[in-house]
Design an enzyme around this catalytic site. Structure first.
Site, PDB file in Angstrom:
ATOM      1  N   LYS A 156      14.306 -12.213   4.712  1.00 29.42           N
ATOM      2  CA  LYS A 156      14.635 -11.135   5.490  1.00 29.42           C
ATOM      3  C   LYS A 156      15.699 -12.250   6.568  1.00 29.42           C
ATOM      4  CE  LYS A 156      11.431  -8.412   5.337  1.00 29.42           C
ATOM      5  NZ  LYS A 156      10.843  -8.019   3.848  1.00 29.42           N
TER       6      LYS A 156
HETATM    7  C1  LIG Z   1       9.550  -7.813   4.215  1.00 31.28           C
HETATM    8  C2  LIG Z   1       8.801  -6.216   4.580  1.00 31.28           C
HETATM    9  C3  LIG Z   1       7.018  -6.312   5.083  1.00 31.28           C
HETATM   10  C4  LIG Z   1       6.687  -7.242   4.305  1.00 31.28           C
HETATM   11  O1  LIG Z   1       6.924  -8.599   4.793  1.00 31.28           O
HETATM   12  P1  LIG Z   1       6.157  -9.943   3.889  1.00 31.28           P
HETATM   13  O2  LIG Z   1       6.720 -11.183   4.742  1.00 31.28           O
HETATM   14  O3  LIG Z   1       6.717  -9.999   2.455  1.00 31.28           O
HETATM   15  O4  LIG Z   1       4.762 -10.203   3.615  1.00 31.28           O
HETATM   16  C5  LIG Z   1       6.780  -5.555   6.193  1.00 31.28           C
HETATM   17  N1  LIG Z   1       7.527  -4.062   6.257  1.00 31.28           N
HETATM   18  C6  LIG Z   1       9.192  -4.627   5.719  1.00 31.28           C
HETATM   19  C7  LIG Z   1       9.904  -3.370   5.684  1.00 31.28           C
HETATM   20  C8  LIG Z   1       9.184  -5.473   5.062  1.00 31.28           C
HETATM   21  O5  LIG Z   1      10.610  -4.656   5.086  1.00 31.28           O
END
Ligand SMILES: *Cc1c(COP(=O)(O)O)cnc(C)c1O
Length: 396
Positions: free
Chosen positions: A186
């Protein structure tokens, strides 16, 4: 998008402070921790940056979605409206509560289509959950009006669009609750982690307790605390939070680089008449984590995606065929393939998903190509990439 590209001394210093104190847990051990409260520090920084009264850090973005809904009282049999284009975490977090995911179409914003949401509403609907995919947002005015009209919650999944805004408000702060992920890919990362933000005091307190086994966090003896309701463990560790403390300070500089690289790529293909761009709602500002555009047909989009790979232009995504992000490959959801028995409410109500017609989503997603924007590219890399992107798309 990835914060992992720019991991360095600032992150190392924050982690070192936690290692030096030896307190790797976010709660308790007041005497030993030498004043280091990294999770609290990151929560404060987030609530300031996102202009909300509260922020609660959690172990992942998926946990943030689960805790957000749990904190607002979502439970067995409640329906949550989600887009067909998202990450599997969306329906996983709903199912974790015994609630029922209901899919609705996306439009040319690549996020929830308000018309489709209206059609999906039933007397059991409790939440509308827009997912701001690939750096840009849903039409939050239209969705919040629907939410108000039907007295349901608006919970924003801003995991892929942190730092973007709508009507002058940071994404995530517009709805009743907003969620972020700080996983490794992210915009900013904790390694693993997530957060929810809200202005609602009750939801915040519920989230704080629920994510730590129901601990009420009063007094300074953890063992003596009481548990007003059932909880679970969705805590983040101090080590992960420490990485985030350094990253959140760099968020705006990351966004600046992302936008610069985005604009160079966008500029290089602007004048190709067959290429059109994903619609960004009028009041919205993207976080520029992806450049998203439409080709004239599904066939041409497939060809373009293949040609980009062959030309060595990495980071190009054709979501229509993707295993994780689009409804067409979610057979495990549609066929209810789970290790153990799913709650009866889910078994009874989920059946509809399979019979629904998502040709409106397919119309857009079949033609969509997304280019991941990296922040670690050198100027040369960006311009060579822009040239190759243009060349490939012109040749198709
Ligand atoms: C990455 C992501 C998540 C989940 O995040 P994690 O930290 O990997 O559990 C949820 N929604 C979206 C749109 C994402 O891109």
């Amino acid at each position: 998008m990835p914060g992992f590209e720019l991991f360095g001394d600032l992150e190392r210093q924050e982690v070192q402070k936690v290692l030096d104190s030896g307190v790797l847990m976010r709660y308790g051990f007041d005497g030993m921790r030498k004043g280091h409260w990294k999770a609290r520090e990151l929560e404060k920084a987030l609530s300031e940056r996102m202009q909300t009264r509260y922020a609660q850090l959690l172990s992942s973005g998926t946990a943030a979605l689960t805790v957000a809904m749990a904190s607002a009282g979502v439970g067995a049999g409640d329906e949550v409206i989600l887009p067909t284009f998202t990450f599997v975490a969306s329906f996983e977090s709903v199912l974790a509560l015994g609630a029922v995911p209901v899919l609705a179409d996306v439009d040319d914003t690549l996020t929830l289509d308000p018309h489709s949401v209206k059609q999906a509403i039933t007397s059991r609907t409790r939440v509308i959950m827009p997912v701001h995919m690939c750096g840009s947002m849903a039409d939050l005015d239209a969705l919040s009006e629907i939410a108000r009209e039907h007295n349901v919650l608006l919970i924003e999944d801003a995991c892929q669009a942190i730092g973007g805004s709508y009507a002058g408000k940071p994404l995530g702060s517009f709805g009743d609750i907003g969620c972020f992920s700080f996983d490794y890919v992210k915009t900013i990362t904790c390694g693993e982690g997530g957060a929810l933000i809200t202005n609602n005091e009750a939801y915040y307190h519920n989230a704080d307790h629920f994510s730590d086994h129901g601990h009420d966090h009063t007094g300074n003896d953890r063992g003596a605390e009481s548990h007003p309701f059932l909880g679970y463990n969705y805590r983040i560790s101090e080590l992960n939070a420490a990485v985030g403390v350094a990253q959140v300070r760099r968020l705006d500089s990351f966004l600046e680089i992302q936008e610069k690289h985005y604009r160079i790529l966008e500029q290089s293909i602007r004048d190709i008449p067959e290429v059109t761009f994903r619609r960004v709602p009028e009041k919205g500002i993207q976080n520029y984590s992806f450049l998203n555009f439409f080709m004239p047909t599904e066939e041409i989009a497939r060809k373009a995606h293949k040609a980009l790979l062959e030309a060595g232009v990495d980071g190009s995504f054709y979501w229509f065929d993707n295993n994780w992000h689009y409804h067409r490959k979610w057979d495990h959801l549609k066929n209810q393939v789970s290790l153990g028995k799913l709650p009866q409410e889910v078994r009874d109500q989920l059946g509809r998903t399979d019979q629904q017609d998502f040709s409106k989503s397919d119309h857009w997603m079949g033609r969509t190509i997304s280019m991941l924007i990296k922040i670690g590219w050198s100027e040369e890399e960006v311009s060579s990439r822009a040239n190759r992107l243009r060349k490939v798309l012109k040749s198709i």
